[in-house]
Every structure is written in structure tokens, then in C-alpha cells.
Enzyme design. Structure first.
Site, PDB file in Angstrom:
ATOM      1  N   GLU A  36       0.343  -1.013   0.089  1.00 22.15           N
ATOM      2  CA  GLU A  36      -0.189   0.228   0.216  1.00 22.15           C
ATOM      3  C   GLU A  36       0.924   1.147   0.155  1.00 22.15           C
ATOM      4  O   GLU A  36       1.789   0.873   0.800  1.00 22.15           O
ATOM      5  CB  GLU A  36      -0.756   0.074   1.463  1.00 22.15           C
ATOM      6  N   ASN A  99      -6.944   6.264  -1.819  1.00 28.86           N
ATOM      7  CA  ASN A  99      -6.209   5.322  -1.513  1.00 28.86           C
ATOM      8  C   ASN A  99      -6.082   4.327  -2.554  1.00 28.86           C
ATOM      9  O   ASN A  99      -6.868   3.829  -2.885  1.00 28.86           O
ATOM     10  CB  ASN A  99      -5.926   4.936  -0.067  1.00 28.86           C
ATOM     11  N   LYS A 116      -9.216   1.707  -1.450  1.00 29.64           N
ATOM     12  CA  LYS A 116      -9.580   1.577  -0.680  1.00 29.64           C
ATOM     13  C   LYS A 116     -10.887   2.208   0.147  1.00 29.64           C
ATOM     14  O   LYS A 116     -11.276   3.053  -0.486  1.00 29.64           O
ATOM     15  CB  LYS A 116      -8.647   2.416   0.287  1.00 29.64           C
ATOM     16  N   GLU A 135      -6.173   8.929   7.487  1.00 29.23           N
ATOM     17  CA  GLU A 135      -6.567   8.172   6.083  1.00 29.23           C
ATOM     18  C   GLU A 135      -7.917   9.152   6.139  1.00 29.23           C
ATOM     19  O   GLU A 135      -8.784   9.372   4.690  1.00 29.23           O
ATOM     20  CB  GLU A 135      -6.521   6.583   6.120  1.00 29.23           C
ATOM     21  N   CYS A 161      -5.340  -3.417   2.832  1.00 27.14           N
ATOM     22  CA  CYS A 161      -4.351  -2.684   4.124  1.00 27.14           C
ATOM     23  C   CYS A 161      -5.659  -3.378   5.526  1.00 27.14           C
ATOM     24  O   CYS A 161      -6.754  -4.069   5.081  1.00 27.14           O
ATOM     25  CB  CYS A 161      -4.185  -0.944   5.022  1.00 27.14           C
ATOM     26  N   ASN A 186       0.577  -0.684   5.346  1.00 27.07           N
ATOM     27  CA  ASN A 186       1.090  -0.109   5.912  1.00 27.07           C
ATOM     28  C   ASN A 186       0.431  -0.533   7.767  1.00 27.07           C
ATOM     29  O   ASN A 186      -0.606   0.221   8.308  1.00 27.07           O
ATOM     30  CB  ASN A 186       1.136   1.585   6.273  1.00 27.07           C
TER      31      ASN A 186
HETATM   32  N1  CDT Z   1      -2.787   1.199   6.680  1.00 29.08           N
HETATM   33  C1  CDT Z   1      -4.221   0.978   6.953  1.00 29.08           C
HETATM   34  O1  CDT Z   1      -5.104   0.179   7.074  1.00 29.08           O
HETATM   35  N2  CDT Z   1      -3.300   0.539   8.240  1.00 29.08           N
HETATM   36  C2  CDT Z   1      -4.353  -0.666   9.397  1.00 29.08           C
HETATM   37  C3  CDT Z   1      -4.327   1.212  10.802  1.00 29.08           C
HETATM   38  C4  CDT Z   1      -5.480   0.464  11.339  1.00 29.08           C
HETATM   39  S1  CDT Z   1      -4.887   1.124  12.951  1.00 29.08           S
HETATM   40  C5  CDT Z   1      -5.555   2.841  13.076  1.00 29.08           C
HETATM   41  C6  CDT Z   1      -4.626  -1.871   9.543  1.00 29.08           C
HETATM   42  O2  CDT Z   1      -5.437  -1.984   9.103  1.00 29.08           O
HETATM   43  O3  CDT Z   1      -4.026  -1.749   9.803  1.00 29.08           O
END
Ligand code: CDT
Length: 302
Positions: A36, A99, A116, A135, A161, A186
């Protein structure tokens, strides 16, 4: 992918992607999955006020000047790739920020694009926190649903993600016969809201993808960013999961690293025709709440 710092240029990242692409090609790989927001640091951890500055983290064309060498090399080698990036576009006269992820075929042509849907985090500045997860401030909700495409000898789909944590993501693609889901992520090593040990974050990462692979009879290729970006940790844990839910390859470093697997689509059939034979066993008249209600409401029978 290892860490990408705030000061790292797109050109320096693409040089690293090219190295991985060539290594993959020399290992007989047909499709490489990059993470991502591959081209930059995970910028939603930073509070930025100025929209012009925010927009510098986005791509207005794909390929653009920095990414064209990746497209050219992949086409020359005859290797496909998946790439996540921040997309700035204009739709019906309105500026939009997504995204986004794409799959490019071995012939260099675009196979598909995904934006996304499940944006995590918050939109306001949480000044008391060591980092942000913005985000919900920087991106619009994806508007393409979860399409699937014919490609790489199977039926291919994408999510990004946080989407992987939601069973709805997978079931929509499962109902379209998906056999290979590629995704980038990420995931910070600490939770922005409350304390959570890193081992639990990694456990949940793999748990949701292994169960979703099994419940939908699909291969999953999940590509993380890892290591410490400007001191902020990411859990990594890239992996390849079979439709049985078993993990067949896993990254063991926090640096740029190639992991590979041979995808046997017969394993999808094994799951799709037996345990998760949707046509034989799903009871859609019992599932109405899933699309008519967003949040849980306590609704007991007594
Ligand atoms: N990039 C991303 O979607 N990260 C989320 C972190 C969530 S914590 C606010 C994940 O699901 O890994």
C-alpha cells in the site's frame, strides 16, 4: 519493503522496486505484489494543514515521470506487478483523493484498479498522540467496489490494508469467484487509540487473512511495509496464504525482501466445491442485516 522515510524521493523508491522486480524475474516470478502507498513514507501519520503540501504525496498520473521506469522494466521483462499509491484525480469536476492500487499485466497493460473502501483512523488532529492515522482526512472513500479480473491464469481481485479486516470485503470478491487476492498494507506497530502489544497486532494481521482465504477459497498475497520509518514502526509480516488458510511463505526481515510461492488454483476448487460451496449452503434470506445496518444495535429477544 523496508522503511521509506519522509525525505526519500520517489526515484529512490522506484530504484528499490526495480531491484526487487529483477530479482523476482530471475526467480521465475510472474506477478510481483508491492505494498500500500508504495512510493512514499506512510504520510497519514503526519498532520499536514496545507492542501498543496498534502497533494505532494499524491500521484496525478500513473505512470508518471518517477514511476515510468518501473512500467518499462516490467514490460521488458514480461512480469506483472501490483502497486499501491495515493491517487489525485478529478471526477465530474470534483477533485478526489484515493488510496489506490493497480495490477499491471505482463504485457505492460493495466488489468485493473481498486480504491480503498474501509479507511481507518481519524480526520482531526490528535495533538496528544505521538503519531496520527489521518486516512479519514486525506482520502475519499473508494468508489469502485471490489471488482475482479481475469489475469495470471485465474480470477484476481484486490483490497487494501484495513479492508482485509472486514469479512464483507472478501465475501464480495468470493461471490465473484476470486482465486487470488493481492493486497498491500502499512500497519503501525502500535495502536493509535489504545495500547496493544506488537505480537497481537501481527496475530490479528495474519488471522484475518488466513481465515478469509479459507472462507472464500482464495490465494492471498499480502505485501507489507516494515521497519521504522523516521522512528515509527510498521509490523511487516508479508506473506502468501493458500486457500486452505495455510501460510506458505512469510517475510523474515524488515528490509526489502522477495518471498515467492507457486499458486495452484486447484486448491481453490477444493475449498469452493466442498466446505465453502456457496451455491449449496449460503442462506441469503437470513443475511439482510449485513447490508441494511451499519452499527450494532443491542436487540435481544427477551
Ligand atoms: N493502512 C491501514 O489501513 N492501516 C490500518 C491500521 C489501523 S489502526 C488505525 C490496518 O488495518 O492495518
Amino acid at each position: 519493503m523496508g522503511a521509506i522515510h519522509r525525505a526519500d524521493s520517489r526515484e529512490s523508491v522506484v530504484a528499490r522496486l526495480l531491484e526487487l522486480l529483477r530479482e523476482a524475474h530471475s526467480n521465475g516470478v510472474e506477478l510481483v505484489v508491492f505494498p500500500e502507498l508504495t512510493l512514499t513514507t506512510f504520510f497519514p501519520r503526519w498532520w499536514i494543514e496545507d492542501q498543496d503540501e498534502i497533494d505532494t504525496w499524491f500521484e496525478t498520473e500513473m505512470p508518471g515521470p518517477a514511476t515510468r521506469p518501473l512500467f518499462e522494466e516490467a514490460k521488458k521483462l514480461g512480469i506483472g506487478f501490483h502497486l499501491g499509491y495515493a491517487e489525485l484525480t478529478v471526477e465530474n469536476g470534483a477533485t478526489r483523493h484515493y488510496n489506490t492500487a493497480i495490477i499491471v499485466g505482463k504485457d505492460g497493460n493495466l488489468i485493473g484498479k481498486y480504491r480503498k473502501v474501509h479507511l481507518p483512523g481519524h480526520a482531526e488532529h490528535r495533538a496528544d498522540k505521538p503519531f496520527q492515522h489521518l486516512e479519514k482526512r486525506y482520502f475519499d472513500i473508494g468508489n469502485l467496489g471490489w471488482p475482479v479480473w481475469k489475469g495470471f491464469n485465474g480470477v484476481v481481485g484486490m483490497c487494501i490494508c484495513n479492508d482485509r479486516r472486514w469479512p464483507e470485503t472478501w465475501r464480495v470478491m468470493g461471490l465473484k469467484g476470486v482465486e487470488l487476492v493481492v493486497l498491500g498494507y502499512n500497519t503501525p506497530d502500535s495502536n493509535v487509540y489504545h495500547y496493544e502489544p506488537v505480537h497481537l497486532r501481527q496475530f490479528h494481521n495474519h488471522l484475518v487473512m488466513q481465515s478469509s482465504a479459507y472462507q472464500n477459497g482464495t490465494w492471498v498475497v499480502a505485501s507489507a511495509k516494515a521497519g521504522r520509518e523516521d522512528g515509527f514502526g510498521l509490523i511487516g509480516g508479508s506473506c502468501i496464504i493458500a486457500p486452505t488458510g495455510e501460510m506458505v511463505a512469510k517475510a523474515n526481515s524488515e528490509d526489502d525482501e522477495l518471498i515467492t510461492a507457486t499458486v495452484d488454483y486447484a486448491l481453490c476448487e477444493y475449498i469452493k466445491e466442498h466446505q465453502f460451496n456457496f451455491a449449496a449452503h449460503r442462506q441469503i434470506d437470513q443475511y439482510g442485516l449485513i447490508t441494511s445496518r451499519t452499527g450494532a444495535v443491542v436487540e435481544t429477544e427477551n
